[in-house]
Design a protein around this motif. Structure first.
Motif, short mmCIF file in Angstrom:
data_model
loop_
_atom_site.label_atom_id
_atom_site.label_comp_id
_atom_site.label_asym_id
_atom_site.label_seq_id
_atom_site.Cartn_x
_atom_site.Cartn_y
_atom_site.Cartn_z
N ARG A 210 0.83 -1.21 0.00
CA ARG A 210 0.00 0.00 0.00
C ARG A 210 0.86 1.25 0.00
O ARG A 210 0.45 2.30 -0.52
CB ARG A 210 -0.96 -0.02 1.19
CG ARG A 210 -0.34 0.22 2.53
CD ARG A 210 -1.31 0.00 3.67
NE ARG A 210 -0.58 -0.02 4.94
CZ ARG A 210 -0.97 -0.68 6.02
NH1 ARG A 210 -2.08 -1.39 6.00
NH2 ARG A 210 -0.25 -0.64 7.13
N ASP A 218 -7.01 2.22 -3.17
CA ASP A 218 -8.27 2.95 -3.10
C ASP A 218 -9.16 2.66 -4.31
O ASP A 218 -10.39 2.57 -4.19
CB ASP A 218 -8.01 4.44 -2.97
CG ASP A 218 -7.38 4.82 -1.63
OD1 ASP A 218 -7.40 3.97 -0.71
OD2 ASP A 218 -6.86 5.94 -1.52
N ASP A 236 -19.77 -0.51 3.42
CA ASP A 236 -19.24 0.81 3.78
C ASP A 236 -17.86 0.97 3.15
O ASP A 236 -16.87 0.44 3.67
CB ASP A 236 -19.16 0.93 5.30
CG ASP A 236 -18.82 2.34 5.78
OD1 ASP A 236 -18.14 3.06 5.04
OD2 ASP A 236 -19.23 2.69 6.91
N ARG A 237 -17.81 1.68 2.04
CA ARG A 237 -16.56 1.85 1.30
C ARG A 237 -15.49 2.52 2.17
O ARG A 237 -14.34 2.09 2.19
CB ARG A 237 -16.83 2.68 0.05
CG ARG A 237 -15.60 3.16 -0.68
CD ARG A 237 -16.01 3.95 -1.92
NE ARG A 237 -14.92 4.71 -2.48
CZ ARG A 237 -15.01 5.46 -3.57
NH1 ARG A 237 -16.15 5.51 -4.24
NH2 ARG A 237 -13.97 6.14 -4.02
N ASP A 238 -15.87 3.56 2.91
CA ASP A 238 -14.88 4.27 3.73
C ASP A 238 -14.36 3.41 4.86
O ASP A 238 -13.17 3.46 5.20
CB ASP A 238 -15.50 5.56 4.29
CG ASP A 238 -15.78 6.59 3.20
OD1 ASP A 238 -15.11 6.54 2.16
OD2 ASP A 238 -16.66 7.45 3.41
N ALA A 239 -15.24 2.58 5.44
CA ALA A 239 -14.80 1.70 6.51
C ALA A 239 -13.83 0.64 5.99
O ALA A 239 -12.83 0.32 6.66
CB ALA A 239 -16.00 1.02 7.17
N ARG A 241 -11.85 0.95 3.38
CA ARG A 241 -10.60 1.65 3.09
C ARG A 241 -9.81 1.91 4.37
O ARG A 241 -8.60 1.67 4.43
CB ARG A 241 -10.89 2.97 2.38
CG ARG A 241 -9.65 3.78 2.02
CD ARG A 241 -10.02 5.11 1.39
NE ARG A 241 -8.83 5.88 1.09
CZ ARG A 241 -8.16 6.61 1.98
NH1 ARG A 241 -8.59 6.66 3.24
NH2 ARG A 241 -7.09 7.28 1.63
N LYS A 242 -10.49 2.38 5.41
CA LYS A 242 -9.82 2.67 6.68
C LYS A 242 -9.23 1.41 7.29
O LYS A 242 -8.11 1.42 7.81
CB LYS A 242 -10.82 3.30 7.66
CG LYS A 242 -10.22 3.71 8.99
CD LYS A 242 -11.25 4.40 9.87
CE LYS A 242 -10.65 4.78 11.22
NZ LYS A 242 -11.66 5.45 12.09
N ARG A 243 -9.97 0.33 7.22
CA ARG A 243 -9.48 -0.94 7.77
C ARG A 243 -8.24 -1.41 7.03
O ARG A 243 -7.27 -1.86 7.64
CB ARG A 243 -10.58 -1.99 7.68
CG ARG A 243 -10.21 -3.33 8.30
CD ARG A 243 -11.34 -4.33 8.15
NE ARG A 243 -10.95 -5.64 8.63
CZ ARG A 243 -11.63 -6.75 8.38
NH1 ARG A 243 -12.74 -6.69 7.66
NH2 ARG A 243 -11.21 -7.92 8.83
N HIS A 245 -6.07 0.40 5.34
CA HIS A 245 -4.94 1.28 5.62
C HIS A 245 -4.43 1.12 7.06
O HIS A 245 -3.32 1.55 7.37
CB HIS A 245 -5.32 2.73 5.34
CG HIS A 245 -5.27 3.10 3.88
ND1 HIS A 245 -4.10 3.48 3.24
CD2 HIS A 245 -6.24 3.12 2.94
CE1 HIS A 245 -4.36 3.71 1.97
NE2 HIS A 245 -5.65 3.51 1.75
N GLY A 246 -5.24 0.49 7.92
CA GLY A 246 -4.83 0.30 9.30
C GLY A 246 -4.27 -1.08 9.60
O GLY A 246 -3.88 -1.35 10.75
#
Length: 299
Positions: A210, A218, A236-239, A241-243, A245-246
């Protein structure tokens, strides 16, 4: 919550998921039979099953293993990888499963109608699982993460044994927040497809993959979310993505591990639904899948 009464359980597949599940369900007091190849069945019958886990400890269980099912069971967990599913189904005759719960733990979405056609007298109850584990040799599983997260769709089930309650009783975490099967399956795929495709195409764990191509990650998330919506799922697209990246930098997808080992990849199970469902044909996903296929073919 009172313990679940003893059940007759068969587990189709003796890899990381199947082996780990067999140990935990046997420890919970259930009659567990493992269905696997002759070689793996012999190894398990001679040496038993061993689970190495920071969360669940060092566990050993004596679980009978055999190449095919010979008696009715209450629950059949299907824990093989998608490319092996059709061949593996011959190990579990449908005539032995009337009224049973058939619980697939496969990646993707297309296995559910197949299993309902293969087991018309059983109740197919899809579940998903997120865990980092590996079979290091037949009968020996290493659980390499702090989590072993199962999920099942909410709502009543026309089956005598609830798979969610069975797994909770064995000490596993089960999320039942998905309102329907499509959302359940696409929720996992919305995370798994970008993770598997990015790491496998880069031949790197998620951290360096990444870091090298954050925009690609993304874009893969966006295409998978669009495919999920087209398939009637709520994700949930944002969730997602956040997961992604984390995630810990060293985390590897099972597809990456299979690619490095030269094993068959779950490309159609994981990427196929995106390619078939995305309104725009998922050009980024298609390009990544083509690159992975070319790399595998060049080996």
């Amino acid at each position: 919550m009172s313990p679940v009464p003893e059940k007759r359980i068969a587990i189709l597949g003796a890899g990381a998921i199947g082996g780990m599940l067999a140990v935990l369900l046997a420890d919970a007091g259930h009659q567990v039979t493992l269905l696997a190849s002759d070689r793996t069945s012999t190894a398990v019958n001679v040496h038993g099953l061993t689970l190495h886990s920071a969360r669940y400890g060092e566990r050993r269980a004596r679980v009978p293993a055999r190449p095919w099912l010979t008696a009715p069971v209450d629950v059949l967990f299907v824990a093989v990888k998608a490319p092996d599913l059709l061949a593996a189904l011959t190990r579990a005759p449908a005539a032995l499963l009337p009224g049973a719960a058939v619980v697939p733990l496969l990646n993707g979405v297309d296995h559910v109608p197949l299993l309902r056609a293969a087991f018309p007298q059983a109740a197919v109850v899809p579940m998903t699982v997120a865990v980092e584990a590996a079979r290091v040799r037949p009968g020996v599983v290493e659980h390499r993460s702090a989590f072993a997260d199962y999920a099942i769709a909410a709502g009543p089930r026309s089956v005598a044994t609830d798979p969610g309650g069975l797994l909770r009783d064995a000490g596993l975490d089960v999320d039942d927040s998905a309102p329907d099967e499509a959302t359940l399956l696409w929720r996992k795929l919305s995370f798994l497809a970008p993770f598997a495709l990015l790491t496998t195409s880069a031949r790197e764990p998620i951290g360096p993959a990444r870091e090298a191509r954050p925009q690609l990650l993304d874009e893969l998330v966006a295409e998978t979310a669009a495919a999920a919506a087209a398939g009637g799922a709520v994700t949930d697209r944002d969730a997602a993505r956040k997961r992604l990246h984390g995630l810990p930098a060293g985390m590897r997808s099972s597809m990456l591990n299979d690619a490095v080992a030269g094993a068959a990849l779950e490309l159609d199970a994981i990427a196929g639904p995106v390619l078939r469902s995305a309104p725009d044909g998922a050009p980024v996903t298609r390009e990544v899948v083509a690159a992975i296929t070319a790399a595998q073919g060049a080996r």
